[in-house]
Design a protein around this motif. Structure first.
Motif, PDB file in Angstrom:
ATOM      1  N   SER A 121       1.173  -5.784   0.549  1.00  0.00           N
ATOM      2  CA  SER A 121       1.491  -4.813  -0.501  1.00  0.00           C
ATOM      3  C   SER A 121       2.943  -4.890  -0.941  1.00  0.00           C
ATOM      4  O   SER A 121       3.324  -4.291  -1.937  1.00  0.00           O
ATOM      5  CB  SER A 121       1.173  -3.385  -0.025  1.00  0.00           C
ATOM      6  N   GLY A 122       3.769  -5.612  -0.190  1.00  0.00           N
ATOM      7  CA  GLY A 122       5.177  -5.717  -0.562  1.00  0.00           C
ATOM      8  C   GLY A 122       5.936  -4.457  -0.182  1.00  0.00           C
ATOM      9  O   GLY A 122       5.677  -3.838   0.855  1.00  0.00           O
ATOM     10  N   TRP A 123       6.864  -4.058  -1.045  1.00  0.00           N
ATOM     11  CA  TRP A 123       7.722  -2.909  -0.752  1.00  0.00           C
ATOM     12  C   TRP A 123       6.968  -1.609  -1.006  1.00  0.00           C
ATOM     13  O   TRP A 123       6.505  -1.351  -2.112  1.00  0.00           O
ATOM     14  CB  TRP A 123       8.987  -2.960  -1.597  1.00  0.00           C
ATOM     15  N   VAL A 124       6.865  -0.782   0.022  1.00  0.00           N
ATOM     16  CA  VAL A 124       6.142   0.488  -0.050  1.00  0.00           C
ATOM     17  C   VAL A 124       7.130   1.629   0.172  1.00  0.00           C
ATOM     18  O   VAL A 124       7.970   1.581   1.068  1.00  0.00           O
ATOM     19  CB  VAL A 124       5.022   0.540   1.008  1.00  0.00           C
ATOM     20  N   GLU A 125       7.004   2.691  -0.652  1.00  0.00           N
ATOM     21  CA  GLU A 125       7.922   3.834  -0.593  1.00  0.00           C
ATOM     22  C   GLU A 125       7.574   4.800   0.542  1.00  0.00           C
ATOM     23  O   GLU A 125       6.388   5.072   0.791  1.00  0.00           O
ATOM     24  CB  GLU A 125       7.865   4.613  -1.913  1.00  0.00           C
ATOM     25  N   PHE A 126       8.620   5.326   1.191  1.00  0.00           N
ATOM     26  CA  PHE A 126       8.480   6.387   2.185  1.00  0.00           C
ATOM     27  C   PHE A 126       9.621   7.376   1.952  1.00  0.00           C
ATOM     28  O   PHE A 126      10.795   7.001   2.015  1.00  0.00           O
ATOM     29  CB  PHE A 126       8.555   5.830   3.610  1.00  0.00           C
ATOM     30  N   ASP A 127       9.283   8.633   1.673  1.00  0.00           N
ATOM     31  CA  ASP A 127      10.287   9.665   1.425  1.00  0.00           C
ATOM     32  C   ASP A 127      10.277  10.657   2.582  1.00  0.00           C
ATOM     33  O   ASP A 127       9.456  11.574   2.613  1.00  0.00           O
ATOM     34  CB  ASP A 127       9.994  10.389   0.106  1.00  0.00           C
ATOM     35  N   PRO A 128      11.171  10.495   3.565  1.00  0.00           N
ATOM     36  CA  PRO A 128      11.157  11.389   4.729  1.00  0.00           C
ATOM     37  C   PRO A 128      11.579  12.810   4.397  1.00  0.00           C
ATOM     38  O   PRO A 128      11.268  13.733   5.156  1.00  0.00           O
ATOM     39  CB  PRO A 128      12.146  10.717   5.688  1.00  0.00           C
TER      40      PRO A 128
END
Length: 321
Positions: free
Chosen positions: A234-241
């Motif tokens: 999927s490549g770069w995946v976002e995570f917003d902690p």
């Protein structure tokens, strides 16, 4: 709208602005306007080493006020979390990136903060199943949710960013503090991670106009920061902690960097009498087009029109969030 005010007229040096969202399959810039007062003598655009768009303004007049008004209209279509497709060899942690990807990912895996007692390592390992069968995406989602749940968000307007160790000790911080903690934690586990600066909004709460109190996600009303992790397939995946978000739902990317100091929204200099600087103010307003119905979980979200303001400092410090 970003505004700097001064007691006496000052002269302005070169200002660099990272305000233009990045083009990608899930976000397309439809229209953009950058209005600066006083009007600069010249504005030129460039792409930095990581492909971020940077506007560079030069001035030839003095003033008691500098305002930077960035207005954007985007077609924002974030993917669903369930559509994150990870290669078979990487679905269970630990795994090793492929020989083709590794040369380009190495600098994003390198640790950047001193941790002699390996406290970040120890905290990160709590999310790894001792049996040796840890679901990769679930582990990263758990870490994202844990920061959201166990740490106290405190907006901080003053310059500077806590080290990951300080954030871990204090159990509180801003979005940029949380982003740097998670970046160091996943890098300790061998993942490639990058810092993202942009905007956060509630796709449902902003439908009728500018977001109302209570509908905002944490970090709204200003520039926001989160994390990207590279997952094969999927490549770069976002995570917003800060908000516990996995995926790009409600997250508009503007700048991507290995370290937060490479993604400062506005930086520049001024010259004048000591004590002239009064302060700076920022507002970010995001509105989702009411004419477009909210899509189902399997469909794209409606486009978002953004009146976006950025809060940089003359000392090249990260924006508050």
């Amino acid at each position: 709208m970003t505004t700097y005010t001064y007691r006496q007229a000052v002269s302005f040096g070169e200002h660099r602005m990272m305000l233009r969202p990045r083009e990608a399959y899930d976000q397309h810039l439809l229209d953009a306007a950058l209005v600066i007062d006083p009007v600069p003598v010249d504005v030129r655009w460039l792409q930095d080493v990581l492909g971020n768009s940077v506007a560079v303004a030069r001035f030839d007049r003095r003033a008691t006020r500098l305002s930077i008004d960035s207005r954007l209209r985007l077609d924002h279509r974030p993917g669903e979390v369930q559509h994150v497709d990870i290669e078979d060899y990487a679905r269970v942690y630990p795994f090793t990136y492929s020989s083709e990807d590794m040369p380009d990912l190495l600098r994003s895996i390198e640790r950047r903060h001193h941790d002699p007692q390996r406290r970040i390592d120890g905290w990160a390992r709590r999310f790894v199943d001792p049996s040796g069968r840890t679901d990769t995406l679930a582990m990263l989602a758990d870490m994202t949710a844990a920061i959201r749940r166990e740490f106290t968000y405190v907006a901080r307007a003053e310059k500077g960013t806590q080290t990951p160790i300080e954030t871990l000790e204090r159990r509180k911080g801003t979005c940029r503090d949380y982003a740097m903690l998670m970046i160091e934690a996943v890098r300790a586990l061998g993942f490639a991670a990058r810092f993202v600066s942009g905007y956060v909004y509630n796709p449902r709460g902003a439908r009728a106009g500018a977001e109302r109190p209570g509908s905002e996600r944490v970090g709204g009303g200003n520039t926001h920061a989160w994390v990207r992790v590279y997952l094969p397939g999927s490549g770069w995946v976002e995570f917003d902690p800060t908000n516990g978000i996995v995926g790009s739902d409600g997250l508009i990317r503007v700048a991507i960097a290995r370290d937060l100091y490479q993604a400062v929204p506005i930086s520049g200099t001024w010259a004048g009498f000591p004590g002239s600087f009064i302060g700076m103010d920022v507002t970010v307003d995001i509105t989702v087009d009411a004419a477009t119905p909210v899509a189902s979980q399997r469909g794209p979200l409606p486009p978002a029109s953004a009146t976006a303001a950025h809060h940089g400092t003359d000392r090249k410090e990260p924006a508050p969030c």
